[in-house]
Design an enzyme around this catalytic site. Structure first.
Site, PDB file in Angstrom:
ATOM      1  CD  GLN B 145      -0.950  -0.710   3.694  1.00 43.60           C
ATOM      2  OE1 GLN B 145      -2.172  -0.607   3.704  1.00 43.60           O
ATOM      3  NE2 GLN B 145      -0.281  -1.321   4.657  1.00 43.60           N
ATOM      4  CD  GLU B 217       0.462  -4.012   9.906  1.00 44.55           C
ATOM      5  OE1 GLU B 217      -0.570  -3.709  10.510  1.00 44.55           O
ATOM      6  OE2 GLU B 217       0.584  -3.957   8.652  1.00 44.55           O
ATOM      7  CG  ASP B 252      -1.291 -13.195   4.631  1.00 44.24           C
ATOM      8  OD1 ASP B 252      -2.284 -12.925   5.320  1.00 44.24           O
ATOM      9  OD2 ASP B 252      -1.360 -13.555   3.442  1.00 44.24           O
ATOM     10  CG  ASP B 273      -6.872  -1.883  13.952  1.00 42.28           C
ATOM     11  OD1 ASP B 273      -7.835  -1.200  13.561  1.00 42.28           O
ATOM     12  OD2 ASP B 273      -5.772  -1.393  14.262  1.00 42.28           O
ATOM     13  CE1 TYR B 348     -10.509   7.080  11.635  1.00 44.69           C
ATOM     14  CE2 TYR B 348     -12.463   5.723  11.624  1.00 44.69           C
ATOM     15  CZ  TYR B 348     -11.109   5.834  11.688  1.00 44.69           C
ATOM     16  OH  TYR B 348     -10.336   4.702  11.790  1.00 44.69           O
TER      17      TYR B 348
END
Lengths: 360, 360
Positions: B145, B217, B252, B273, B348
């Protein structure tokens, strides 16, 4: 009828010659039957406008320092899928033409201009934000202000006074902050609320069985709107101007505060819910600060020696306005100490400062 | 270099003839040495563009249905006071020319396009919002990403993954919501965190002395950025991959979950999360829902019979996506019950849904 305004911006890593970009786009405009006008910019890059039969307008600019901007304006009832296709085609072609030179492609959510229901209510610190507002449920011009109650899908109804977002039905956090965030005990206490026409503070306090809450709101039309459309905030407290442990006075708080000072009357809590502190710090606003200090001074004078004064400040980003406010707190006839707290009020879309003050 | 884009929109109560409006404005444009082009709109109102020596562009449209729109585009380093004066002059003149016919005048905060630091990060429900971002403090493209950490004046640093606002240093409310809002006791418990690379959940849980927190993570580069620039969120938990009561696995989570299922290993809490639930509900996104259900299913299979599964949902306004998610919860190999909660996460700028699920 509103206008939909789409933007597509492409940042480039190096300056770009429009002759390497523009010809490749023309066929897309021509396919859409858009008539072209090329403008003389006196050396400030390339600028062309394209107008379609249905009134569509496209503005294409190639800024020589390395930015391509496209604006597309059309009527609300134009064919949205067709417009998306046009923008997609332009974006796709530009990706090919500018291959390897692009650092960012940005398409903002469509800007809807002139709509029946206005969704853009900027923050106190001047940022552009779009609310999810779908309906104006109440609108009145009173002797004091323009009053709107707008329906938000996520926040419930929102009270907007003279264009400022005041409180939404989602905003219990505001009411909690301005009443001490659960650290106070209001049972059996004398409380004075200045303003508070949405009824949020009153509704929360009466649950705690105070001795008497006196609320002084100048604008009957705020109460009229809120008792109908902000019931998640005010409950049934605004249905009558007097309850077991509260009274609502429809009047200007300044003469009343002066009368209380003369009578030597005091309150355990004074909650100033009048308005945010002034944003402007220009000299012509001196009178606003004078007025604010007058209210502050009178409020502290009717405060019991062990009482507390609560008020909202403003956006945490308005540092200058906040520090001017804190300066006023140091200039009262009776010295006070204060503390502040930053709170997230859902519908505000910015962090908000609340103050607590007490007599030294 | 960026472009500043000003807008001025005037809604009218009745349709308007441009000949009663435009001539009165021309002297203002001429004073500013803007050259005029009038466009043929095929009966779709009046449209003129004005170009100035310094590359300024003004677009004036009089929509016959009763809306006047003005766009003013200029370079970032153009004279802002002069531009304000131009807009003020236009607004003032229009007020005179359209006297009694105006229902709304709206000037939005300036749109800054192509700026070095991009301040526009739309909400999940597609609204245009401008953040108070003044600096990009970290930017990396990982194998998975694009990772950005942006500095906001009011929210502190904000982690943005592939253009989605993930978490700001102000957002303890997120971490509290996804760990049960204080209703759980993590002391002595086994916890599995899926994702969580910002370290917020880990940092809060280790304070409660769990038996062991395993965090999985996939993206080392998220951890690298957050341990430097999100310290108000992660504290020192990301400085090492192993602590007294936690371990961070850079891998993963799917193969790991499968291994845990095979081993019959269970956790008291599984906290997902990873990412918000998919927004799109189109058929081509089926694989995304398949993937999401796989994670859900594996998570529930490693959950202790009395354990709890926490995850974020999405914007409260994305009702369809949320109900599709709830549908997935009914299709797991092991039946679950769930509840949801709406929480305000400061950065947000929209209300967010969180889920708790447990085995029936």
């Amino acid at each position: 009828m509103a206008v939909r305004h789409y933007t597509l911006d492409i940042n480039l890593s190096t300056p770009v010659d429009s002759t390497s970009v523009v010809p490749g786009l023309l066929s897309i405009f021509h396919e859409q039957e858009l008539s072209e006008t090329i403008h003389d910019t006196n050396g400030h890059g390339y600028l062309a406008t394209f107008v379609g039969k249905n009134g569509r307008l496209v503005v294409l600019r190639v800024h020589s320092h390395g930015l391509v901007t496209i604006d597309l304006q059309c009527h609300e009832d134009d064919n949205i899928a067709q417009l998306d296709n046009l923008l997609n085609a332009l974006e796709k072609k530009l990706k090919v033409l500018l291959n390897g030179n692009i650092t960012r492609i940005k398409r903002l959510p469509v800007l809807v201009r002139g709509a029946k229901v206005d969704r853009y209510w900027p923050t106190a610190d001047g940022r552009l934000v779009e609310y999810d507002i779908d309906e104006v449920v109440y609108e009145e011009d009173s002797a004091y202000q323009n009053i709107k109650i707008l329906h938000s899908r996520q926040y419930g109804n929102i009270l907007v006074l003279d264009g400022d977002v005041n409180l939404a039905e989602s905003d219990l956090a505001y009411t909690q902050a301005i009443t001490g965030n659960g650290r106070e005990n209001y049972a059996g206490k004398e409380v004075l609320i200045l303003g508070g026409g949405d009824g949020g503070i009153l509704a929360e306090l009466v649950k705690q069985k105070p001795k008497m809450v006196t609320m002084v709101e100048i604008d009957q039309k705020v109460i009229d709107g809120c008792k109908m459309y902000m019931r998640r905030t005010c409950g049934n407290t605004l249905d009558k101007l007097r309850g077991d442990c509260y009274q609502i006075l429809i009047e200007d708080c300044v003469p009343l505060l002066k009368k209380y000072v003369q009578e030597g009357r005091t309150f355990d809590y004074v909650i100033n819910d009048l308005t945010a502190i002034p944003i402007s710090t220009s000299p012509e606003e001196d009178s606003m600060w004078e007025f604010l200090r007058l209210i502050l001074d009178l409020s502290v004078r009717v405060l019991h020696p062990k009482g507390k004064y609560f008020t909202q400040g403003n956006s945490v980003n308005l540092k200058e306005a906040l520090s001017l406010y804190e300066e006023q707190l140091g200039r009262l006839s009776c010295p006070v100490d204060f503390r502040k707290e930053v709170v997230c009020v859902p519908s505000y879309l910015e962090q908000w400062v609340f103050y607590t003050a007490w007599k030294k």
